[in-house]
Design a protein around this motif. Structure first.
Motif, PDB file in Angstrom:
ATOM      1  N   UNK A 140      12.116  11.245   4.272  1.00 38.33           N
ATOM      2  CA  UNK A 140      11.542   9.985   4.736  1.00 38.33           C
ATOM      3  C   UNK A 140      12.365   8.789   4.275  1.00 38.33           C
ATOM      4  N   UNK A 141      13.020   8.874   3.069  1.00 45.61           N
ATOM      5  CA  UNK A 141      13.721   7.728   2.513  1.00 45.61           C
ATOM      6  C   UNK A 141      14.950   7.350   3.337  1.00 45.61           C
ATOM      7  N   UNK A 191      -6.446  -0.370   2.845  1.00 44.79           N
ATOM      8  CA  UNK A 191      -7.606   0.327   3.394  1.00 44.79           C
ATOM      9  C   UNK A 191      -7.181   1.461   4.328  1.00 44.79           C
ATOM     10  N   UNK A 192      -6.162   1.193   5.175  1.00 44.28           N
ATOM     11  CA  UNK A 192      -5.697   2.214   6.105  1.00 44.28           C
ATOM     12  C   UNK A 192      -5.033   3.372   5.374  1.00 44.28           C
ATOM     13  N   UNK A 193      -4.233   3.043   4.352  1.00 45.06           N
ATOM     14  CA  UNK A 193      -3.537   4.089   3.609  1.00 45.06           C
ATOM     15  C   UNK A 193      -4.524   5.026   2.938  1.00 45.06           C
ATOM     16  N   UNK A 194      -5.655   4.482   2.484  1.00 48.02           N
ATOM     17  CA  UNK A 194      -6.658   5.329   1.850  1.00 48.02           C
ATOM     18  C   UNK A 194      -7.311   6.271   2.851  1.00 48.02           C
ATOM     19  N   UNK A 195      -7.289   5.913   4.146  1.00 46.86           N
ATOM     20  CA  UNK A 195      -7.857   6.782   5.176  1.00 46.86           C
ATOM     21  C   UNK A 195      -6.935   7.949   5.507  1.00 46.86           C
ATOM     22  N   UNK A 237       0.711  11.949   5.171  1.00 48.72           N
ATOM     23  CA  UNK A 237       0.082  12.103   6.481  1.00 48.72           C
ATOM     24  C   UNK A 237       1.013  11.487   7.529  1.00 48.72           C
ATOM     25  N   UNK A 238       1.492  12.289   8.475  1.00 46.66           N
ATOM     26  CA  UNK A 238       2.465  11.812   9.452  1.00 46.66           C
ATOM     27  C   UNK A 238       1.910  10.704  10.352  1.00 46.66           C
ATOM     28  N   UNK A 239       0.598  10.597  10.446  1.00 46.01           N
ATOM     29  CA  UNK A 239       0.025   9.521  11.241  1.00 46.01           C
ATOM     30  C   UNK A 239       0.349   8.151  10.659  1.00 46.01           C
ATOM     31  N   UNK A 240       0.490   8.091   9.344  1.00 50.04           N
ATOM     32  CA  UNK A 240       0.851   6.818   8.724  1.00 50.04           C
ATOM     33  C   UNK A 240       2.271   6.414   9.085  1.00 50.04           C
ATOM     34  N   UNK A 278       1.893   6.569   1.710  1.00 49.72           N
ATOM     35  CA  UNK A 278       2.469   7.843   2.171  1.00 49.72           C
ATOM     36  C   UNK A 278       2.990   8.657   0.994  1.00 49.72           C
ATOM     37  N   UNK A 279       3.521   7.952  -0.017  1.00 55.78           N
ATOM     38  CA  UNK A 279       4.079   8.648  -1.167  1.00 55.78           C
ATOM     39  C   UNK A 279       3.058   8.837  -2.290  1.00 55.78           C
ATOM     40  N   UNK A 280       1.760   8.612  -1.985  1.00 54.18           N
ATOM     41  CA  UNK A 280       0.736   8.988  -2.953  1.00 54.18           C
ATOM     42  C   UNK A 280      -0.053   7.868  -3.567  1.00 54.18           C
ATOM     43  N   UNK A 281       0.370   6.595  -3.383  1.00 58.02           N
ATOM     44  CA  UNK A 281      -0.344   5.479  -3.988  1.00 58.02           C
ATOM     45  C   UNK A 281      -1.380   4.966  -2.989  1.00 58.02           C
ATOM     46  N   UNK A 282      -2.528   5.604  -2.973  1.00 59.16           N
ATOM     47  CA  UNK A 282      -3.546   5.302  -1.963  1.00 59.16           C
ATOM     48  C   UNK A 282      -4.811   4.719  -2.574  1.00 59.16           C
TER      49      UNK A 282
END
Length: 450
Positions: A1-2, A227-231, A236-239, A275-279
């Motif tokens: 991803x990077x 808020x979206x990232x927490x969902x 998650x590839x949708x992000x 995406x990298x875990x900080x949700x």
């Protein structure tokens, strides 16, 4: 991803900085950008493993990219290219793995981004979808004389490019220190905000105005993206799909207001970290605190350390426009064939003036309602800006009349248009007459991560 992320960030910034570049400029970028990307990759690795050395080299490199503007437009373009990879490594949450392989990939990624942007822009220009921006550099003898006088004055004071380079170095240094010690491990938000607010500094008023927009946009973007990232949750590839949608939206909304751009870019950063875990929603308050800290650092340094006065920037850009108008009026009698070229240059001057118009106009509007505010320089400069912008329509009609056949009747007579331009020019000159008129010269565009 990077790796794809770095390529996208480079492409977004290159799309703006390379627009209108000639063949020589593109060839220079083709050679310089991969080399700088290698250096930026190594400095990025130092920022992870030896923060003190890496942060210092990062601040010095970005300051150098601004200082190079003193050597002319081509050096300014090279400086812009120098800054791009450093912006990319700053906004990417996870760098490439250390090692020579990663360094080589950095050069390849930079090369791919540059080639894609250049091919797209050249094709768009050939098909007529993209027009070259108007040139703002004056060519008259009057401009040369004024520039010579300015060069004599510059020997007695610190020139703007040096001032902004020193400011950027101090801003980044302070942001790194406060971010590292006050917001570890989420220090990047402080540095990014400080860089964005201080970059492309058009005066103290512009820094304050940009800070307010950055805070407003970033606050809204951070709230929505967190808020979206927490969902979506981590990885998650949708992000990822949402990130590219937001980037496209950011490019479209940028022309309307910088606040929209700041909000969208901040949303992208929050989504990336999600995406990298900080949700965690608990990060929302910390992010807003870092954004506020970065903005305060940028305002404080830009205001008190070798400040670039908004009045000086506005006066110079208005003076550029007045010189172009003077040449245009003279060309009506001497050489009507150059009217269109002068009108294009005036459009560029007008765009430069519009970039610095908001602070004086905002001050004028506030002064009308707040009795304690002084109605001095900013109010007068806002009047001068309005006078120059009122010349846009008469200039357009003059060029249109020049192409009208003798038996056709133009919408407005040339004499009436000339009189209107002269009235507005007189108004603007009356304001500038209260100051020493600055040197009319083009300002190289500065890159930012906005």
């Amino acid at each position: 991803m990077d790796a794809p992320l770095i390529a996208v960030v480079l492409a977004l910034t290159l799309a703006r900085t390379q627009r209108g570049a000639d063949l020589r400029g593109r060839l220079t970028g083709l050679i310089v950008l991969p080399l700088v990307a290698v250096a930026a990759s190594e400095i990025g690795s130092l920022m992870l493993h030896h923060p003190n050395y890496g942060d210092t080299l990062f601040a010095l490199a970005v300051s150098l990219s601004i200082w190079l503007r003193r050597f002319g437009p081509r050096a300014a373009k090279a400086g812009t290219i120098l800054a791009l990879p450093f912006i990319a490594i700053l906004v990417t949450p996870v760098p490439l793995p250390p090692g020579h392989g990663a360094t080589g990939w950095s050069a390849v990624i930079a090369l791919i981004a540059f080639v894609c942007v250049s091919i797209t822009q050249l094709a768009a220009h050939r098909l007529g979808f993209l027009r070259e921006p108007g040139r703002t550099r004056p060519t008259s003898q009057q401009a040369v004389t004024s520039r010579d006088g300015a060069q004599r004055d510059q020997r007695k004071r610190v020139i703007p490019s040096t001032r902004m380079a020193v400011q950027m170095g101090l801003v980044l240094g302070a942001a790194f220190v406060i971010g590292r010690f006050g917001f570890t491990p989420h220090w990047t938000w402080t540095v990014i905000t400080a860089f964005v607010v201080c970059s492309a500094n058009r005066g103290r008023g512009d820094v304050v105005y940009k800070s307010l927009l950055r805070l407003a946009g970033a606050a809204g973007g951070t709230i929505a993206a967190t808020a979206l990232a927490s969902l979506f949750g981590p990885h998650d590839n949708r992000s990822i799909v949402l990130i590219f949608v937001v980037l496209a939206l950011a490019n479209w909304l940028r022309s309307f207001s910088y606040a929209y751009w700041a909000g969208c870019v901040t949303s992208v950063l929050a989504l990336l970290q999600g995406y990298f875990g900080e949700v965690h929603l608990s990060l929302l308050g910390t992010r807003l605190e870092e954004i506020l800290a970065g903005a305060v650092i940028a305002i404080a340094v830009s205001w008190f350390v070798l400040p670039v006065r908004t009045t000086d920037v506005v006066r110079r850009r208005v003076a550029d426009a007045l010189i172009t108008l003077g040449e245009l009026l003279a060309a009506l009698c001497e050489d009507p064939s150059v009217l269109e070229a002068l009108a294009v240059r005036f459009a560029g001057n007008l765009a430069q003036v519009q970039q610095v118009a908001t602070p004086p106009r905002a001050y004028r509007a506030a002064a009308r309602h707040v009795r304690l505010m002084q109605r001095g320089r900013f109010v007068q400069l806002a009047d001068a800006i309005d006078a120059v912008q009122r010349c846009a329509e008469p200039v357009r009609l003059l060029v249109q009349n020049a192409g009208v056949t003798s038996d056709a009747r133009p919408a407005r007579g040339t004499k009436s248009l000339v009189e209107e331009i002269r009235r507005n020019v007189a108004t603007a000159r009356e304001v500038l007459a209260t100051y020493r008129v600055p040197a009319p010269r083009a300002e190289p565009a500065a890159v930012s991560a906005r």
